[in-house]
Design an enzyme around this catalytic site. Structure first.
Site, PDB file in Angstrom:
ATOM      1  N   TYR A  23       0.805  -1.224   0.000  1.00  0.00           N
ATOM      2  CA  TYR A  23       0.000   0.000   0.000  1.00  0.00           C
ATOM      3  C   TYR A  23       0.842   1.280   0.000  1.00  0.00           C
ATOM      4  CZ  TYR A  23      -3.509  -3.454   1.217  1.00  0.00           C
ATOM      5  OH  TYR A  23      -4.326  -4.557   1.210  1.00  0.00           O
ATOM      6  N   HIS A 100      -9.427   2.107  -5.239  1.00  0.00           N
ATOM      7  CA  HIS A 100      -8.501   1.211  -4.528  1.00  0.00           C
ATOM      8  C   HIS A 100      -7.079   1.661  -4.838  1.00  0.00           C
ATOM      9  CE1 HIS A 100     -11.629  -1.585  -3.365  1.00  0.00           C
ATOM     10  NE2 HIS A 100     -12.130  -1.405  -4.571  1.00  0.00           N
TER      11      HIS A 100
HETATM   12  O1  CA2 Z   1      -5.899  -1.095  -2.436  1.00  0.00           O
HETATM   13  C1  CA2 Z   1      -6.820  -0.697  -1.712  1.00  0.00           C
HETATM   14  O2  CA2 Z   1      -7.076   0.487  -1.561  1.00  0.00           O
HETATM   15  C2  CA2 Z   1      -7.643  -1.720  -0.931  1.00  0.00           C
HETATM   16  O3  CA2 Z   1      -9.000  -1.241  -0.864  1.00  0.00           O
HETATM   17  C3  CA2 Z   1      -7.068  -1.813   0.461  1.00  0.00           C
HETATM   18  C4  CA2 Z   1      -7.728  -2.913   1.282  1.00  0.00           C
HETATM   19  C5  CA2 Z   1      -7.721  -4.237   0.576  1.00  0.00           C
HETATM   20  O4  CA2 Z   1      -8.497  -5.168   1.319  1.00  0.00           O
HETATM   21  C6  CA2 Z   1      -8.308  -4.118  -0.809  1.00  0.00           C
HETATM   22  O5  CA2 Z   1      -8.122  -5.355  -1.446  1.00  0.00           O
HETATM   23  C7  CA2 Z   1      -7.619  -3.051  -1.627  1.00  0.00           C
HETATM   24  C8  CA2 Z   1      -7.016  -3.128   2.595  1.00  0.00           C
HETATM   25  C9  CA2 Z   1      -6.869  -1.909   3.391  1.00  0.00           C
HETATM   26  C10 CA2 Z   1      -6.011  -2.251   4.555  1.00  0.00           C
HETATM   27  O6  CA2 Z   1      -5.020  -1.281   4.649  1.00  0.00           O
HETATM   28  C11 CA2 Z   1      -3.920  -1.589   5.323  1.00  0.00           C
HETATM   29  C12 CA2 Z   1      -2.930  -0.651   5.268  1.00  0.00           C
HETATM   30  C13 CA2 Z   1      -1.754  -0.884   5.897  1.00  0.00           C
HETATM   31  C14 CA2 Z   1      -1.590  -2.050   6.617  1.00  0.00           C
HETATM   32  C15 CA2 Z   1      -2.594  -2.977   6.688  1.00  0.00           C
HETATM   33  C16 CA2 Z   1      -3.786  -2.748   6.047  1.00  0.00           C
END
Ligand code: CA2
Length: 146
Positions: A23, A100
Protein backbone atom coordinates in the site's frame (compact mmCIF):
# COMPACT_ATOMS: atom_id res chain seq x y z
CA UNK A 1 -20.03 24.18 -5.62
CA UNK A 2 -20.01 20.39 -5.75
CA UNK A 3 -19.74 18.69 -2.36
CA UNK A 4 -17.82 15.41 -2.27
CA UNK A 5 -17.85 12.93 0.61
CA UNK A 6 -14.66 10.81 0.68
CA UNK A 7 -15.01 7.56 2.64
CA UNK A 8 -12.33 5.13 3.73
CA UNK A 9 -13.02 1.67 5.10
CA UNK A 10 -11.37 -0.56 7.68
CA UNK A 11 -7.64 -0.54 8.36
CA UNK A 12 -6.92 2.33 5.99
CA UNK A 13 -5.92 4.29 9.10
CA UNK A 14 -2.82 2.04 9.02
CA UNK A 15 -1.71 3.26 5.58
CA UNK A 16 1.94 4.18 5.44
CA UNK A 17 2.54 2.43 8.74
CA UNK A 18 2.07 -1.28 7.90
CA UNK A 19 2.56 -3.33 4.69
CA UNK A 20 4.26 -0.52 2.68
CA UNK A 21 5.22 -3.09 -0.02
CA UNK A 22 1.51 -3.36 -0.94
CA UNK A 23 0.00 0.00 0.00
CA UNK A 24 3.04 2.32 -0.12
CA UNK A 25 4.36 4.78 2.46
CA UNK A 26 1.79 7.58 2.12
CA UNK A 27 -0.37 7.96 5.22
CA UNK A 28 -4.13 8.54 5.15
CA UNK A 29 -3.53 11.99 6.63
CA UNK A 30 -1.27 12.80 3.66
CA UNK A 31 -3.95 11.53 1.26
CA UNK A 32 -6.45 13.80 3.01
CA UNK A 33 -4.12 16.79 2.54
CA UNK A 34 -3.63 15.96 -1.15
CA UNK A 35 -7.41 15.69 -1.59
CA UNK A 36 -7.98 19.04 0.13
CA UNK A 37 -5.48 20.76 -2.18
CA UNK A 38 -6.86 19.05 -5.30
CA UNK A 39 -10.46 19.87 -4.34
CA UNK A 40 -9.62 23.54 -3.71
CA UNK A 41 -7.98 23.76 -7.15
CA UNK A 42 -11.05 22.18 -8.75
CA UNK A 43 -13.61 24.29 -6.90
CA UNK A 44 -15.00 21.32 -4.96
CA UNK A 45 -15.62 21.00 -1.22
CA UNK A 46 -14.81 17.74 0.55
CA UNK A 47 -15.40 15.90 3.78
CA UNK A 48 -12.98 13.07 4.53
CA UNK A 49 -13.81 10.10 6.78
CA UNK A 50 -12.34 6.76 7.85
CA UNK A 51 -14.18 4.07 9.78
CA UNK A 52 -13.47 0.51 10.79
CA UNK A 53 -17.21 -0.11 11.23
CA UNK A 54 -19.59 -1.19 8.47
CA UNK A 55 -22.68 0.41 10.06
CA UNK A 56 -20.90 3.72 10.48
CA UNK A 57 -19.99 3.70 6.77
CA UNK A 58 -23.64 2.92 5.92
CA UNK A 59 -24.76 5.85 8.13
CA UNK A 60 -22.31 8.17 6.37
CA UNK A 61 -23.47 7.07 2.90
CA UNK A 62 -27.08 7.64 3.95
CA UNK A 63 -26.21 11.09 5.30
CA UNK A 64 -24.55 11.92 1.96
CA UNK A 65 -28.04 11.90 0.44
CA UNK A 66 -28.50 15.29 2.17
CA UNK A 67 -24.97 16.61 2.48
CA UNK A 68 -23.05 15.61 -0.66
CA UNK A 69 -23.39 15.62 -4.44
CA UNK A 70 -20.90 12.81 -5.04
CA UNK A 71 -19.09 10.08 -3.12
CA UNK A 72 -15.57 8.71 -3.42
CA UNK A 73 -15.24 5.48 -1.47
CA UNK A 74 -12.40 3.09 -0.75
CA UNK A 75 -14.40 0.36 0.98
CA UNK A 76 -11.17 -1.59 1.72
CA UNK A 77 -11.98 -5.05 3.16
CA UNK A 78 -15.73 -4.38 2.97
CA UNK A 79 -15.42 -4.29 -0.84
CA UNK A 80 -15.53 -8.05 -0.83
CA UNK A 81 -18.24 -8.67 1.76
CA UNK A 82 -20.68 -5.81 2.30
CA UNK A 83 -24.14 -6.02 0.77
CA UNK A 84 -25.15 -3.31 3.29
CA UNK A 85 -22.72 -0.84 1.70
CA UNK A 86 -23.89 -1.84 -1.81
CA UNK A 87 -27.53 -1.19 -0.78
CA UNK A 88 -26.66 2.20 0.76
CA UNK A 89 -24.77 3.22 -2.40
CA UNK A 90 -27.74 2.22 -4.56
CA UNK A 91 -29.92 4.61 -2.54
CA UNK A 92 -27.54 7.52 -3.29
CA UNK A 93 -28.48 9.38 -6.45
CA UNK A 94 -25.21 11.10 -7.39
CA UNK A 95 -22.00 9.66 -8.86
CA UNK A 96 -20.04 7.19 -6.72
CA UNK A 97 -16.39 6.51 -7.54
CA UNK A 98 -14.85 3.40 -5.98
CA UNK A 99 -11.11 3.82 -5.40
CA UNK A 100 -8.50 1.21 -4.53
CA UNK A 101 -4.87 2.13 -3.99
CA UNK A 102 -3.64 -1.24 -5.22
CA UNK A 103 -4.68 -3.01 -8.42
CA UNK A 104 -7.20 -5.40 -6.90
CA UNK A 105 -7.30 -7.41 -10.15
CA UNK A 106 -3.64 -8.32 -9.70
CA UNK A 107 -4.18 -9.46 -6.10
CA UNK A 108 -5.01 -12.85 -4.63
CA UNK A 109 -8.46 -14.42 -5.01
CA UNK A 110 -9.69 -12.93 -1.69
CA UNK A 111 -8.93 -9.34 -2.77
CA UNK A 112 -10.04 -9.51 -6.39
CA UNK A 113 -13.86 -9.41 -6.64
CA UNK A 114 -15.39 -6.20 -5.32
CA UNK A 115 -19.11 -6.49 -4.63
CA UNK A 116 -19.32 -2.68 -4.66
CA UNK A 117 -18.22 -2.15 -8.27
CA UNK A 118 -21.51 -2.92 -10.00
CA UNK A 119 -23.23 -0.24 -7.89
CA UNK A 120 -20.47 2.34 -8.51
CA UNK A 121 -20.43 4.87 -11.34
CA UNK A 122 -16.76 4.15 -11.94
CA UNK A 123 -13.83 2.29 -10.43
CA UNK A 124 -10.22 3.45 -10.14
CA UNK A 125 -7.58 1.02 -8.92
CA UNK A 126 -3.83 0.56 -9.06
CA UNK A 127 -2.91 4.27 -9.27
CA UNK A 128 -1.70 4.39 -5.66
CA UNK A 129 -2.84 7.32 -3.50
CA UNK A 130 -3.17 9.43 -6.67
CA UNK A 131 -6.38 7.46 -7.35
CA UNK A 132 -8.24 9.74 -4.92
CA UNK A 133 -7.07 12.86 -6.78
CA UNK A 134 -7.93 11.23 -10.13
CA UNK A 135 -11.44 10.60 -8.79
CA UNK A 136 -11.76 14.25 -7.73
CA UNK A 137 -10.59 15.37 -11.16
CA UNK A 138 -13.19 13.14 -12.82
CA UNK A 139 -15.89 14.65 -10.60
CA UNK A 140 -14.61 18.14 -11.45
CA UNK A 141 -14.96 17.27 -15.13
CA UNK A 142 -18.51 15.93 -14.57
CA UNK A 143 -19.34 19.24 -12.88
CA UNK A 144 -18.31 21.12 -16.04
CA UNK A 145 -20.29 18.77 -18.25
CA UNK A 146 -23.43 18.92 -16.06
O1 CA2 B 1 -5.90 -1.09 -2.44
C1 CA2 B 1 -6.82 -0.70 -1.71
O2 CA2 B 1 -7.08 0.49 -1.56
C2 CA2 B 1 -7.64 -1.72 -0.93
O3 CA2 B 1 -9.00 -1.24 -0.86
C3 CA2 B 1 -7.07 -1.81 0.46
C4 CA2 B 1 -7.73 -2.91 1.28
C5 CA2 B 1 -7.72 -4.24 0.58
O4 CA2 B 1 -8.50 -5.17 1.32
C6 CA2 B 1 -8.31 -4.12 -0.81
O5 CA2 B 1 -8.12 -5.35 -1.45
C7 CA2 B 1 -7.62 -3.05 -1.63
C8 CA2 B 1 -7.02 -3.13 2.60
C9 CA2 B 1 -6.87 -1.91 3.39
C10 CA2 B 1 -6.01 -2.25 4.55
O6 CA2 B 1 -5.02 -1.28 4.65
C11 CA2 B 1 -3.92 -1.59 5.32
C12 CA2 B 1 -2.93 -0.65 5.27
C13 CA2 B 1 -1.75 -0.88 5.90
C14 CA2 B 1 -1.59 -2.05 6.62
C15 CA2 B 1 -2.59 -2.98 6.69
C16 CA2 B 1 -3.79 -2.75 6.05
Amino acid sequence: MKRVMILNGPNLNLLGVREPHIYGTTTLEEIKGNCEREAAALGLTITFHQSNHEGELVDLIQSARESADAIIINPAGYSFTSIAIVDAIKAFEGPVIEVHISNIHARDELHRHSKISHAATSVICGLGPYGYQAALRALGQMKKEA
